[in-house]
Design an enzyme around this catalytic site. Structure first.
Site, PDB file in Angstrom:
ATOM      1  N   GLY A   1      -2.328-103.518   7.875  1.00 38.15           N
ATOM      2  CA  GLY A   1      -2.686-104.759   7.502  1.00 38.15           C
ATOM      3  C   GLY A   1      -3.593-104.848   6.314  1.00 38.15           C
TER       4      GLY A   1
ATOM      5  N   ALA B   1       3.363-108.904   7.374  1.00 42.52           N
ATOM      6  CA  ALA B   1       2.362-108.127   8.063  1.00 42.52           C
ATOM      7  C   ALA B   1       2.861-106.931   8.294  1.00 42.52           C
ATOM      8  CB  ALA B   1       2.267-108.917   9.641  1.00 42.52           C
ATOM      9  N   CYS B   2       1.932-105.975   8.299  1.00 44.63           N
ATOM     10  CA  CYS B   2       2.346-104.425   8.462  1.00 44.63           C
ATOM     11  C   CYS B   2       1.326-103.657   9.464  1.00 44.63           C
ATOM     12  CB  CYS B   2       2.198-103.522   7.070  1.00 44.63           C
ATOM     13  SG  CYS B   2       0.806-103.695   6.376  1.00 44.63           S
ATOM     14  N   SER B   3       1.514-102.657   9.912  1.00 37.44           N
ATOM     15  CA  SER B   3       0.814-102.034  10.923  1.00 37.44           C
ATOM     16  C   SER B   3      -0.863-101.706  10.698  1.00 37.44           C
ATOM     17  CB  SER B   3       1.273-100.842  11.388  1.00 37.44           C
ATOM     18  OG  SER B   3       1.343 -99.945  10.459  1.00 37.44           O
TER      19      SER B   3
ATOM     20  N   THR C   1       1.176-105.622   3.612  1.00 31.62           N
ATOM     21  CA  THR C   1       1.164-107.084   3.753  1.00 31.62           C
ATOM     22  C   THR C   1       1.114-107.812   2.630  1.00 31.62           C
ATOM     23  OG1 THR C   1      -0.001-106.421   5.877  1.00 31.62           O
ATOM     24  CG2 THR C   1      -0.172-108.693   5.199  1.00 31.62           C
TER      25      THR C   1
END
Lengths: 154, 488
Positions: free
Chosen positions: B15, B11-13, B19
């Protein structure tokens, strides 16, 4: 459906940019020209903000600047091949030659997001990135990407 | 040696890109090394490729390549390595090896699974678990409550004189038979809804392994016969059992099981052990106090009734309060049983002229107050009710109108501290007024409609009864209006 996101018109070659900032500026202007975003300035700011959080420079000379912003009119992929090597603080510390810029509108649009995530996944495939780097015309790039997306499925 | 199993979450900020690139990198690298890989992505599309609890249990190690806070409760007791999403893209092979060699167990004292605090696992606590249970219970409350309410209307028959009403179904007619069966259908729903609620409260605390213990334990806690008591424990006992089961399983999960039996821990060991412990706890710890509490209350009521025969309002208030307290639980049942018993005893001894109507009248005046009070509050104080609560409140109206007090349970379970006093106060007012004003409830439906569907002798026909009940309803509604929190 592929063409709604990736259009041959959205692929271009550029020779002037020398820095990441100039590259982002060019991408934003180009997105505006193609009718993907309402304001080049707003999209540029969005991209810049994302870069500040964490760099989008990956491996193999590829960067994937992106942002979700209300200025984005329709989801799109903007592909730019830069003539000059651009320092992007990428993971392998190599300069970037190609940017896959993603423009994502606010709100939900599952189908398009899935396609964009497929593109992200595809970039991990080194055979694929190599072909793109070697491509010399927009037609060639377009075909490589389209074929990849079709074989990748969903 | 069997294949190593690795699971991950990326998950990344934003998305959008990292991700998926991280997931792809991990999958490729893992498969290339001959491991069994599954990577869940939490991006802007939502959660994809979701890890099941079984996959997590079976995994040798968990890799979290995440830049946002994710729910860590699933990984308690697992070996976890947490890194930034970019690391999974940059060098997935090294990351996997590092995870296999260096991951630390998450959730145990003195170890840390990675960076900083882990998001949402602790917030909410008690309230969050109760809400989870209620959200699963409400559809069943509404479906079975309304079926019961419809059938109930047909259960009141007038005798030849057309006055005194018998409660029961005339099964010689088709409609009577059908309604009798529908009544049973509704009762099945009410029987199941309390264990269902408890099961999902426990599920919220400790996951699926806790459901069995909570549902079975709560069922027993509400089965008067098994407990050797006069009544089951109602929804208050359900809350107690659900939390006991949930936290018991949570503790059992922390035991370091031998690797060989680990796969069967969540599907066999935890449910089996917790169900055994909870059932025995309910049978031997809750059962006896419940029986003696009923006995104690019953004795107290008898004394009260004998000493204050001249002041029906006092008996009415106390009986009414008991009815509103636990909505079908032991205290409510004591009052109902007492009311009926006093009535039938005194009728047998002194005939209908000398019968003591007070306790029965008070119970019947009070029985619909809680559900109707909720409904009235939802009309008067719209802002304090969420859309779901409004639907529940409307069906509570249907149930209240035919004297089904259980319609108020979802609200009482959700916020006992505020709701129960409101129910008790309103029910006490209704019971006290009806008894004090000299109403005599012969039979019929325990709601404002009782004066039409049933037979109630009262100083001013219709008015006394409706006034008594509705005043109680108003009191409950106003108290709820003042105490209930606004919906965010």
């Amino acid at each position: 459906m592929t063409t709604s996101i990736l259009d041959m018109q959205h692929i271009t070659f550029q020779t002037a940019a020398k820095t990441k900032d100039e590259a982002l500026q060019f991408i934003a202007d180009f997105a505006k020209e193609q009718g993907i975003v309402k304001s080049a300035k707003a999209y540029y700011k969005g991209l810049k903000k994302r870069e500040e959080e964490v760099t989008t420079g990956f491996k193999n000379s590829i960067a994937i600047p992106h942002c979700k912003h209300k200025t984005v009119k329709k989801p799109g992929l903007i592909l730019v091949k830069f003539k000059n090597p651009i320092d992007w603080e990428s993971m392998d510390n190599q300069p970037v030659h190609i940017t896959f810029a993603l423009a994502i509108p606010e709100g939900k649009n599952q189908e398009h997001l899935t396609l964009l995530s497929t593109i992200s996944r595809a970039l991990i495939d080194e055979a694929f990135t190599k072909k793109i780097l070697e491509a010399s015309t927009t037609e060639e790039m377009f075909t490589v990407i389209k074929n990849k997306l079709l074989t990748q499925g969903n | 040696m069997s294949k190593k199993k690795i699971v991950g979450v990326t998950a990344c900020s934003a998305g959008i890109a990292h991700t998926y690139m991280a997931a792809e990198s991990l999958e490729k690298a893992g498969v290339a090394k001959g491991y069994e890989m599954k990577v869940e992505t939490q991006g802007s599309i939502g959660v994809e490729n979701k890890l099941t609890p079984l996959e997590i249990e079976e995994a040798d190690v968990v890799i979290l390549a995440v830049e946002i806070n994710i729910d860590m409760s699933r990984f308690v007791g697992k070996r976890v390595l947490r890194v930034r999403a970019a690391e999974a893209i940059k060098n997935p092979e090294t990351l996997i090896e590092r995870a296999l060699n260096q991951a630390t167990t998450y959730g145990e004292k003195g170890t840390k699974a990675g960076i900083a605090k882990m998001g949402k696992t602790e917030e909410g606590g008690f309230f969050q678990h109760i809400m989870a249970g209620i959200s699963y219970m409400i559809p069943m409350v509404i479906a079975s409550g309304l079926i019961l309410a419809i059938a109930n209307v047909y259960a009141f028959q007038k005798d030849e004189a057309g006055r005194i009403v018998n409660w029961g179904f005339d099964t010689s007619t088709f409609i009577g038979d059908l309604m009798s069966n529908l009544f049973s259908v509704g009762q099945v729903g009410f029987l199941l809804m309390i264990p269902l609620f408890a099961g999902f409260v426990a599920n919220s605390i400790a996951g699926k392994p806790a459901i069995a213990a909570a549902m079975i334990g709560t069922y027993i806690a509400n089965d008067a016969e098994m407990l050797g008591a006069e009544a089951g424990g109602g929804f208050l006992a359900a809350i107690l059992v659900a939390f006991a089961a949930g936290y018991l399983v949570k503790v059992l999960k922390k035991i370091p099981y031998p690797k060989m039996i680990q796969p069967i821990v969540p599907i066999m060991i935890l449910p089996l052990v917790s169900t055994l412990i909870i059932s025995i706890f309910v049978l031997y710890v809750i059962g006896t106090p419940m029986a003696s509490m009923m006995d104690f209350l019953y004795q107290g009521l008898t004394t009260l009734n004998q000493n204050y025969a001249a002041a029906p309002v006092i008996v009415g208030v106390i009986i009414g309060a008991m009815v509103g307290f636990d909505l079908g639980g032991p205290i409510n049942k004591t009052a109902l049983v007492f009311g009926t018993a006093v009535f039938t005893d005194t009728v047998a001894k002194y005939g209908i002229e000398g019968a003591n109507f007070v306790p029965q009248t008070a119970t019947q005046a009070a029985i619909s107050v809680a559900p109707l009070g909720i409904w009235l509050a939802s009309i008067l104080f719209k802002k304090k009710f969420s859309p779901t609560e409004k639907v529940s409140a409307h069906s509570a109206f249907g149930m209240g109108m035919v004297g089904v007090t259980e319609g108020a349970i979802p609200f009482a379970a959700q916020d006992p501290i505020r709701m129960i006093p409101a129910f008790v106060a309103g029910s006490a007012v209704a019971g006290g007024l009806a008894a004090g004003l000299g109403a005599k409830f012969y039979g019929g439906i325990g709601s404002p409609l009782g004066t039409f569907i049933g037979y109630i002798e009262q100083p001013i026909p219709f008015v006394t009864w409706i006034f008594s009940v509705m005043t109680g309803v108003l009191v409950t509604a106003v108290i709820i209006g003042f105490t209930k929190k606004k919906v965010e």
